[in-house]
Enzyme design. Structure first.
Site, PDB file in Angstrom:
ATOM      1  N   HIS A  60       0.821  -1.213   0.000  1.00  0.00           N
ATOM      2  CA  HIS A  60       0.000   0.000   0.000  1.00  0.00           C
ATOM      3  C   HIS A  60       0.858   1.268   0.000  1.00  0.00           C
ATOM      4  O   HIS A  60       1.910   1.311   0.634  1.00  0.00           O
ATOM      5  CB  HIS A  60      -0.926  -0.006   1.212  1.00  0.00           C
ATOM      6  CG  HIS A  60      -0.206  -0.147   2.523  1.00  0.00           C
ATOM      7  ND1 HIS A  60       0.185   0.922   3.271  1.00  0.00           N
ATOM      8  CD2 HIS A  60       0.224  -1.240   3.173  1.00  0.00           C
ATOM      9  CE1 HIS A  60       0.803   0.491   4.344  1.00  0.00           C
ATOM     10  NE2 HIS A  60       0.852  -0.822   4.310  1.00  0.00           N
ATOM     11  N   ASP A  61       0.391   2.278  -0.709  1.00  0.00           N
ATOM     12  CA  ASP A  61       1.004   3.615  -0.752  1.00  0.00           C
ATOM     13  C   ASP A  61       2.431   3.638  -1.296  1.00  0.00           C
ATOM     14  O   ASP A  61       3.176   4.580  -1.035  1.00  0.00           O
ATOM     15  CB  ASP A  61       0.988   4.273   0.638  1.00  0.00           C
ATOM     16  CG  ASP A  61      -0.396   4.320   1.229  1.00  0.00           C
ATOM     17  OD1 ASP A  61      -1.146   5.223   0.867  1.00  0.00           O
ATOM     18  OD2 ASP A  61      -0.750   3.418   2.018  1.00  0.00           O
TER      19      ASP A  61
END
Lengths: 293, 252
Positions: free
Chosen positions: B163-164
């Site tokens: 994620h991210d």
């Protein structure tokens, strides 16, 4: 089961009874074990072992007389051969039960569920392209991500004649409640009738791989790409870092911490933090790293 | 959040504790808001029907969510691949067999005996001309924005992009490499097989991360790192030479 009832045994030297099959060093009372060294016999006598062994001609006199014994040139191969014969029959290992799938489970239409031997509990969510294979027991509130395979067979091979043969799996996978597994993970089923157990509240990231008969304690976290061998025993609230490797047969104590990229080949004590390839105590590792950094 | 800021915060224990509390509260609110699926459905990005551009070939065995996906032109989505909602795949991208785009990220909060999994609500954006091998995974961003893969990046098989993560353009990411959450890498970075990047890591432009390196510290532009944990390649080589019997180390 009695040794004399087993098909495919080379030669029964002393009859005895066994209720399970195991390999060293994960022996237990009442098991059928392959024995290939004197140290293993010493281990068994110390632990007050009762059951049966498959051993070589040379080692037979050293085996205590109350233990049933088969003599074979290659004990490990003979054990796998007996195991495969028992899996094909339906006396020793219980036959596969029918599927039991709770109505409240949300199973994606593209997910694959085996035709028998699967149990899925309340409120489970099974993602797209996930495969739930034979022998998987999933308790309530479990989330299984896309592409994950539960209950695959570990490709364990043994030599038979001039070729090799695959060891058949007779165990299953048990996912306790609130387990969450993300994308493309793989959990192998147990081989010798035992289950691979994932404790309650355990969370897996993507691409995690778990070997057969591994037991993972409650509320542990396994980060992405972690690879756990077979017969590993992990305590509660363990953190296994990203891309780390845990070798087969290792024990990790409660609250153990395996950092990113570590290769664990030795037991980890409770509350210990280990790093490096091969993993050593984290503080010692950092001390060493400072010298070469 | 910058890695240096997180480290600064960590050194000040009481501040870190307060920050943790704030984070917990935020996560609680976030999960509370996003727990209701009806509410989620009303969000504009999700409500939109999936659009697939001209010339894109989606394998019949692949699964593409019916809402919230945008696939550009001349893309290819391989067999058994899964593209979940809030994913944007730009033109000419190639998603290999068994890839998962838009899976949940791994942010867990322990609350006594309970564990709260943060419901990830961001998206994934795969840039123009990105080529992905088999069985790679792309997690969605935690709260908002996207996990981004820059244009013309090649990603091999079994790669995990958490994620991210943000990767620059024209990177080359080899087999089984993995990024933990919030990693930012520059342009033209070369990442070797089975390399691992720790969370909140920042890697500059034109960096080379060698095979199986475990990168735990910031890497400057143009630096070459290797080892577990990764250090400057020259220093690592010097150390390896001191171990080797012949005093020589093959270049990897």
């Amino acid at each position: 089961m009695k040794l004399s009832e087993v098909k495919g045994s080379d030669r029964v030297e002393r009859d005895g009874e066994f209720s399970s099959i195991a390999v060293m060093p994960r022996w237990r009372i009442g098991a059928l074990l392959p024995i290939i060294g004197t140290d293993q016999i010493a281990m068994l006598s110390k632990g007050n072992f009762r059951g049966c062994v498959i051993t070589t001609k040379d080692l037979l006199p050293k085996v205590p007389v109350n233990i049933g014994a088969i003599v074979s040139e290659h004990p490990v191969e003979a054990l796998y051969d007996i195991h495969n014969a028992l899996v094909k029959g339906s006396v020793f290992y219980a036959p596969t039960p029918e599927n039991q799938i709770d109505g409240s489970a949300d199973i994606h239409p593209t997910a694959i569920i085996a035709s028998k031997g699967v149990r899925i509990g309340k409120d489970c969510i099974i993602g797209p392209k996930a495969s739930i294979l034979e022998g998987s027991i999933i308790e309530k509130n479990v989330i299984i991500g896309p592409g994950t395979v539960i209950g695959s067979e570990d490709p364990l091979l043994f030599r038979k004649g001039s070729g090799s043969e695959r060891v058949l799996s007779a165990g299953g996978v048990l996912l306790r409640e609130d387990v969450e597994i993300h994308a493309n993970c793989n959990i192998s089923r147990g081989i010798f009738g035992d289950s691979t157990v994932i404790g309650a509240g355990v969370k897996f990231d993507n691409l995690v791989c778990i070997g057969q008969n591994t037991k993972i304690g409650d509320r542990s976290f396994l980060a992405a790409c972690a690879s756990i061998g077979s017969d590993v025993v992990m305590g509660k609230e363990v953190w296994v870092g990203p891309n780390s490797t845990v070798s087969s047969g290792v024990t990790i104590g409660d609250n153990g911490y395996v950092t990113i990229g570590a290769v664990v080949v030795e037991d980890v004590r409770p509350n210990q933090k280990v790093s490096g390839n091969y993993a050593i105590d984290h503080d010692r590792f950092i001390e060493f790293l400072r010298k070469i950094r | 959040m910058k890695a240096s800021f997180v480290n600064w915060l960590r050194r000040r224990k009481s501040l870190f504790r307060i920050a943790k509390r704030v984070q917990s509260a935020y996560i609680f609110l976030h999960n509370h808001v996003h727990a209701d699926p009806n509410r989620l459905r009303t969000r504009p990005l999700l409500a939109r029907r999936t659009r697939i551009g001209e010339g894109t070939v989606v394998d019949p065995t692949a699964f593409v969510s019916a809402t919230g996906v945008r696939v550009g032109r001349n893309c290819r989505i391989g067999p058994s691949a899964v593209v979940l909602n809030r994913s944007v795949i730009e033109d000419d991208a190639d998603i290999g067999p068994g890839c998962i785009v838009g899976s949940q990220g791994f942010v867990m909060e322990r609350k006594g005996s309970r564990t709260v999994a943060v419901r990830h609500t961001g998206g994934v954006r795969i840039g123009k001309g990105v080529k992905v091998g088999a069985n790679s995974c792309f997690d969605r961003a935690t709260f908002r924005g996207c996990t981004e893969v820059g244009e013309d990046t090649s990603i091999a098989s079994l790669v995990h992009v958490a994620h991210d993560v943000r990767t620059g353009a024209r990177c080359r990411i080899d087999r089984h490499a993995m990024f933990a959450g919030h990693v930012t890498i520059g342009d033209e970075v070369d990442i070797g097989q089975n390399a691992s990047m720790t969370h909140f890591l920042e890697i500059g432009d034109k960096v080379i991360v060698k095979d199986s390196a475990v990168v735990t510290r910031e890497v400057r532009d143009g630096q070459v790192v290797e080892g577990n944990f990764a250090i400057d390649s020259a220093k690592y080589r010097k150390f390896m030479k001191s171990l080797s019997a012949t005093g020589e180390v093959r270049s990897g």
